[in-house]
Write a protein that holds these residues in place. Structure first.
Motif, mmCIF file in Angstrom:
data_model
loop_
_atom_site.group_PDB
_atom_site.id
_atom_site.type_symbol
_atom_site.label_atom_id
_atom_site.label_comp_id
_atom_site.label_asym_id
_atom_site.label_seq_id
_atom_site.Cartn_x
_atom_site.Cartn_y
_atom_site.Cartn_z
ATOM 1 N N LEU A 1 0.787 -1.029 0.075
ATOM 2 C CA LEU A 1 0.297 0.641 -0.254
ATOM 3 C C LEU A 1 1.111 1.479 0.355
ATOM 4 C CD1 LEU A 1 -2.753 0.291 0.484
ATOM 5 C CD2 LEU A 1 -3.071 0.608 2.483
ATOM 6 N N ALA B 1 -7.079 3.269 0.038
ATOM 7 C CA ALA B 1 -7.081 2.547 1.508
ATOM 8 C C ALA B 1 -7.930 1.097 1.044
ATOM 9 C CB ALA B 1 -7.396 2.772 3.431
ATOM 10 N N THR C 1 -11.098 -1.376 2.803
ATOM 11 C CA THR C 1 -11.986 -0.812 3.155
ATOM 12 C C THR C 1 -12.095 -3.011 4.158
ATOM 13 O OG1 THR C 1 -13.951 -2.077 1.078
ATOM 14 C CG2 THR C 1 -13.741 0.892 2.691
ATOM 15 N N TYR D 1 -3.010 -4.516 4.538
ATOM 16 C CA TYR D 1 -2.135 -3.441 4.344
ATOM 17 C C TYR D 1 -1.181 -4.174 4.921
ATOM 18 C CZ TYR D 1 -6.347 -0.505 5.603
ATOM 19 O OH TYR D 1 -7.498 0.483 5.158
ATOM 20 N N PHE E 1 -1.519 3.914 9.080
ATOM 21 C CA PHE E 1 -1.517 5.047 8.371
ATOM 22 C C PHE E 1 -2.560 5.699 8.595
ATOM 23 C CE2 PHE E 1 -0.745 0.156 6.947
ATOM 24 C CZ PHE E 1 0.044 -0.362 6.080
ATOM 25 N N ILE F 1 -5.172 8.143 6.685
ATOM 26 C CA ILE F 1 -6.099 7.788 6.349
ATOM 27 C C ILE F 1 -6.903 9.208 6.388
ATOM 28 C CG2 ILE F 1 -8.366 6.699 4.787
ATOM 29 C CD1 ILE F 1 -7.022 3.893 6.399
ATOM 30 N N VAL G 1 -5.304 7.021 1.171
ATOM 31 C CA VAL G 1 -3.961 6.908 2.261
ATOM 32 C C VAL G 1 -3.096 8.187 2.162
ATOM 33 C CG1 VAL G 1 -1.682 5.560 3.220
ATOM 34 C CG2 VAL G 1 -4.034 4.540 2.277
ATOM 35 N N ALA H 1 1.899 6.758 5.535
ATOM 36 C CA ALA H 1 1.618 6.089 5.936
ATOM 37 C C ALA H 1 3.831 5.603 6.413
ATOM 38 C CB ALA H 1 1.500 4.125 4.384
#
Length: 170
Positions: A2, A8, A10, A102, A123, A125, A131, A134
């Motif tokens: 990611l 992001a 879900t 993730y 993260f 968000i 995102v 990170a």
């Protein structure tokens, strides 16, 4: 893996009270600090959760909620929360599906033994589900303060962007 700018993924997971938390339901409502940690009641995890709990109201002022995720079960989370007076929401990912989603479920070496575990990762968000930050392999001490600054700047950028958008449309 990611990356910043990605949407992001879900998910829905149960919390310490066995109530489901659905990340998709937060879109348009809150920024989300989603942090993954190895285990309840370890020194680093306790420090990190307590620090986030102590500053939860500060994050809320900037439209942000804090969510912790580990492979511990709901009952362990409830005991951890109650023992340490934690106020943040702790989610149970016993099957490590969200940890894998993730990319925080990774090989680790502990005392010369290789095994899989959660890499301490946070993260940030935004309200649109993107995102924005990170943070990998984080150190628990002082982490909440650093994340708070990122959220504060994010909300300030959003407010400035909205004012500029309003001026353009006027």
């Amino acid at each position: 893996m990611l990356q910043i700018g990605d949407i992001a993924p879900t998910f829905s997971l149960p919390d310490a009270d066995m109530e489901d938390f659905d990340l998709a339901a937060e879109r348009g409502r809150h920024h989300v600090v989603l942090y993954f940690y190895p285990r309840d009641n370890t020194p680093g995890c306790t420090l990190q959760a307590a620090d986030f709990s102590d500053h939860e109201d500060d994050f809320a002022r900037y439209g942000c909620i804090i969510i912790g995720v580990s492979p511990d079960d709901c009952l362990t989370h409830a005991e951890f929360r109650d023992q340490h007076g934690l106020s943040i929401r702790l989610l149970s990912d016993v099957e490590t599906e969200v940890c894998r989603l993730y990319d925080v479920w990774q090989p680790k070496e502990v005392d010369g033994v290789k095994k899989m575990g959660v890499a301490r990762t946070t993260f940030v968000i935004d309200k649109e589900g993107i995102v924005r930050h990170a943070l990998r392999d984080v150190t628990p001490r002082g982490h909440a303060a650093g994340v708070f600054e990122l959220v504060r700047k994010l909300e300030t950028e959003n407010a400035n962007g909205n004012r500029q958008e309003q001026r353009r449309n006027a």
